[in-house]
Enzyme design. Structure first.
Site, PDB file in Angstrom:
ATOM      1  N   GLU A 188       0.836  -1.211   0.000  1.00 25.26           N
ATOM      2  CA  GLU A 188       0.000   0.000   0.000  1.00 25.26           C
ATOM      3  C   GLU A 188       0.872   1.264   0.000  1.00 25.26           C
ATOM      4  O   GLU A 188       0.850   2.051   0.942  1.00 25.26           O
ATOM      5  CB  GLU A 188      -0.952  -0.037   1.190  1.00 25.26           C
ATOM      6  CG  GLU A 188      -1.884  -1.250   1.136  1.00 25.26           C
ATOM      7  CD  GLU A 188      -2.937  -1.280   2.236  1.00 25.26           C
ATOM      8  OE1 GLU A 188      -2.684  -0.724   3.311  1.00 25.26           O
ATOM      9  OE2 GLU A 188      -4.007  -1.876   2.018  1.00 25.26           O
ATOM     10  N   GLU A 381      -4.929  -8.728  -1.146  1.00 26.25           N
ATOM     11  CA  GLU A 381      -5.574  -8.585   0.168  1.00 26.25           C
ATOM     12  C   GLU A 381      -7.047  -8.320  -0.037  1.00 26.25           C
ATOM     13  O   GLU A 381      -7.425  -7.434  -0.822  1.00 26.25           O
ATOM     14  CB  GLU A 381      -5.002  -7.403   0.959  1.00 26.25           C
ATOM     15  CG  GLU A 381      -3.771  -7.697   1.747  1.00 26.25           C
ATOM     16  CD  GLU A 381      -3.370  -6.536   2.652  1.00 26.25           C
ATOM     17  OE1 GLU A 381      -4.254  -5.942   3.294  1.00 26.25           O
ATOM     18  OE2 GLU A 381      -2.166  -6.229   2.692  1.00 26.25           O
TER      19      GLU A 381
HETATM   20  C1  BG6 Z   1      -4.228  -3.442   4.893  1.00 27.77           C
HETATM   21  C2  BG6 Z   1      -2.861  -3.791   5.402  1.00 27.77           C
HETATM   22  O1  BG6 Z   1      -4.347  -2.069   4.869  1.00 27.77           O
HETATM   23  O2  BG6 Z   1      -5.313  -3.825   5.658  1.00 27.77           O
HETATM   24  C3  BG6 Z   1      -2.794  -4.973   6.341  1.00 27.77           C
HETATM   25  O3  BG6 Z   1      -1.973  -4.016   4.330  1.00 27.77           O
HETATM   26  C4  BG6 Z   1      -3.960  -4.889   7.298  1.00 27.77           C
HETATM   27  O4  BG6 Z   1      -1.556  -4.978   6.979  1.00 27.77           O
HETATM   28  C5  BG6 Z   1      -5.254  -4.947   6.519  1.00 27.77           C
HETATM   29  O5  BG6 Z   1      -3.934  -5.823   8.319  1.00 27.77           O
HETATM   30  C6  BG6 Z   1      -6.486  -4.935   7.369  1.00 27.77           C
HETATM   31  O6  BG6 Z   1      -6.478  -3.820   8.214  1.00 27.77           O
HETATM   32  P1  BG6 Z   1      -6.648  -3.959   9.774  1.00 27.77           P
HETATM   33  O7  BG6 Z   1      -6.369  -2.631  10.309  1.00 27.77           O
HETATM   34  O8  BG6 Z   1      -8.046  -4.400   9.989  1.00 27.77           O
HETATM   35  O9  BG6 Z   1      -5.671  -4.976  10.223  1.00 27.77           O
END
Ligand code: BG6
Length: 482
Positions: A188, A381
């Site tokens: 990101e 992701e």
């Molecule tokens: C993304 C990141 O923004 O979102 C991850 O790359 C992160 O590292 C994921 O865990 C989910 O966000 P969060 O804050 O719910 O863990």
């Protein structure tokens, strides 16, 4: 069937949220180790541990606590990796996206030689993955900068950090090149603008009263570093492919009023900016003009134009959790999202954390990205953070998670049918881990439940949720079960 024969189904994790063992094996302290727990409600103990200021960060470094700095303990993947990889293999994973903690190889970021124990750990992980037939997809930087580079240089705001990162990456290509063919540079990369410390090690006190300018300077340094290591990877690792990694924040206008449409367009152009540089090898003219007008255009060296051109990525990867909505109405209701705050979309439901669930938005994102860049895409992701309940028999019935994935996979399949070239999909995250934004454990994403609460109590035992068998079936049938 829409999904190509060798579609890469799998999951994604990051070292700082999963490994724990923050001081074992010669590891140094990273910015993630200074990230404190953020509960949903105000908590006095937590308030004592808030860092993100120079003093706070220095104190955090001296504090041995692992309760309020949960990323220091993660889910102890460092000692459980064989068990966890076996569970991923049982689900049939073709690929696992993981990051290499910079501080395991270079504890302060400035050592001349890498820490052999750190290298040995990752080699053991890659060996095990090879044995299990799981291909690695490696993120070189996932919110894991050595803390000492933050304090000494104001993180990525200083150009000297580029060389230090390049040294780390060279070691990764040399040591892990035989195991890893697909790489990503910065997780990101756009997030440095929203999260200067987490993503760039940038601190307000070291930013000469203009933190925003430092963020764009830091971003430029990351873009240059990314291009340098992309070229280096191509030269050093035979058959390698490098991808960029973006937070895909597709934005809709709240209404069809032209002012709302325009506001949404600006948001989308901003979201594309980062990938534009990494795919086309130059800053888009519109962004350059905007940054100049705002006094935010970073200092660039003459050679940077050539460096950016020589280090274009091979594929585009992104995270997708939700879509965004924009409006010029100052009273429009707002909602939190993946590291951003946006206008609420009345057509969408939200998770317990306010992230708006939008499966069709994934298809829209895939179509837009593919049409713009005409390069293969990789969803690296996507997932659903929720509070899971364990029954007395140790079962976790997470139908809501299955529903989330099912709907997103169907849209992904439709995008493939539309002609999008999609390499694979890695869910965030296949196993419960520490949340990036809140450092909570109770915000669970996995197909595998880990017995640990927000304060670190629990046996760390792993349990299969209902979604485990379901995802296994999806992979087994290459999506036909959908
Ligand atoms: C993304 C990141 O923004 O979102 C991850 O790359 C992160 O590292 C994921 O865990 C989910 O966000 P969060 O804050 O719910 O863990």
């Amino acid at each position: 069937m829409a999904f190509p024969e060798h579609f890469l189904w799998g999951g994604a994790i990051a070292a700082n949220q999963i490994e724990g063992a923050w001081k074992e094996g010669g590891k140094g302290i990273s910015v993630a180790d200074a990230a404190s727990y953020k509960p949903n409600v105000d908590n006095k103990e937590y308030n004592k541990h808030v860092a993100f200021s120079l003093e706070g960060v220095k104190q955090a470094a001296l504090d041995p606590d692992t309760v309020y700095y949960p990323k220091r303990r993660g889910i102890d993947f460092y000692h459980h990796y064989r068990e966890d990889l076996a569970l991923f293999a049982e689900m049939g994973f073709k690929v696992l996206r993981l990051s290499i903690a910079w501080t395991r190889l270079y504890p302060t970021g400035e050592e001349e030689e890498p820490n052999r124990e750190g290298i040995a750990f990752y080699k053991a992980v890659f060996e095990e993955m090879r044995r299990l037939g799981i291909e690695p997809l490696v993120t070189l930087s996932h919110y894991e900068m050595p803390l000492s580079l933050s304090v000494k240089y104001n993180g990525w705001a200083d150009r000297r950090v580029i060389d230090l990162f390049v040294r780390f990456c060279r070691t990764c290509f040399e040591e892990f090149g035989p195991y890893v063919k697909r790489w990503l540079t910065f997780n990101e990369i756009d997030s440095i603008i929203r999260h200067p410390f987490t993503s760039g090690g940038i601190l307000p006190e070291l930013s000469d009263g203009n933190e925003r300018k430092c963020c764009y300077q830091g971003l430029h340094h990351q873009l240059v570093a990314s291009a340098i290591v992309t070229k280096m990877c191509h030269e050093m690792v035979e058959g390698s492919q490098m991808g960029c990694m973006l937070t895909k924040l597709t934005t809709y206008p709240r209404t069809c009023a032209p002012q709302d449409v325009l506001a949404a367009l600006y948001k989308n152009l901003d979201n594309y900016f980062y990938a534009d540089v990494m795919v086309f090898g130059e800053y888009p003219g519109l962004k350059r003009t905007e940054l100049k007008k705002k006094g935010l255009l970073p200092e660039m060296r003459e050679e940077d134009d050539r460096i950016l051109k020589d280090g274009c990525v091979d594929f585009i990867s992104f995270s997708y959790y939700m879509s965004m909505t924009e409006s010029v109405d100052p009273d429009a209701e707002r909602t939190p999202g993946n590291t951003v705050l946006g206008v609420k979309n009345p057509y969408l439901k939200s998770s317990d954390w306010g992230w708006q669930i939008d499966d069709v938005g994934l298809r829209i994102s895939l179509l837009e990205l593919y049409d713009r860049y005409r390069k293969p895409l990789f969803v690296v992701e996507n997932g659903f953070g929720a509070v899971d309940a364990v029954t007395e028999d140790g079962e976790i019935h997470d139908d809501y998670r299955i529903e989330f994935f099912r709907k997103h996979f169907i849209q992904m399949e439709k995008a493939v049918e539309d002609g999008v070239e999609l390499l694979g999909y890695t869910s965030w995250a296949p196993i419960d881990l520490i949340s990036a934004s809140t450092s909570q454990m109770s915000k669970r994403y996995g197909f595998i439940y880990v017995d640990q609460d927000d304060m670190g109590n629990g046996t760390l035992k792993r349990y299969k949720k209902d979604s485990f068998a379901w995802y296994k079936k999806v992979i087994e049938t290459n999506g036909e079960v959908l």
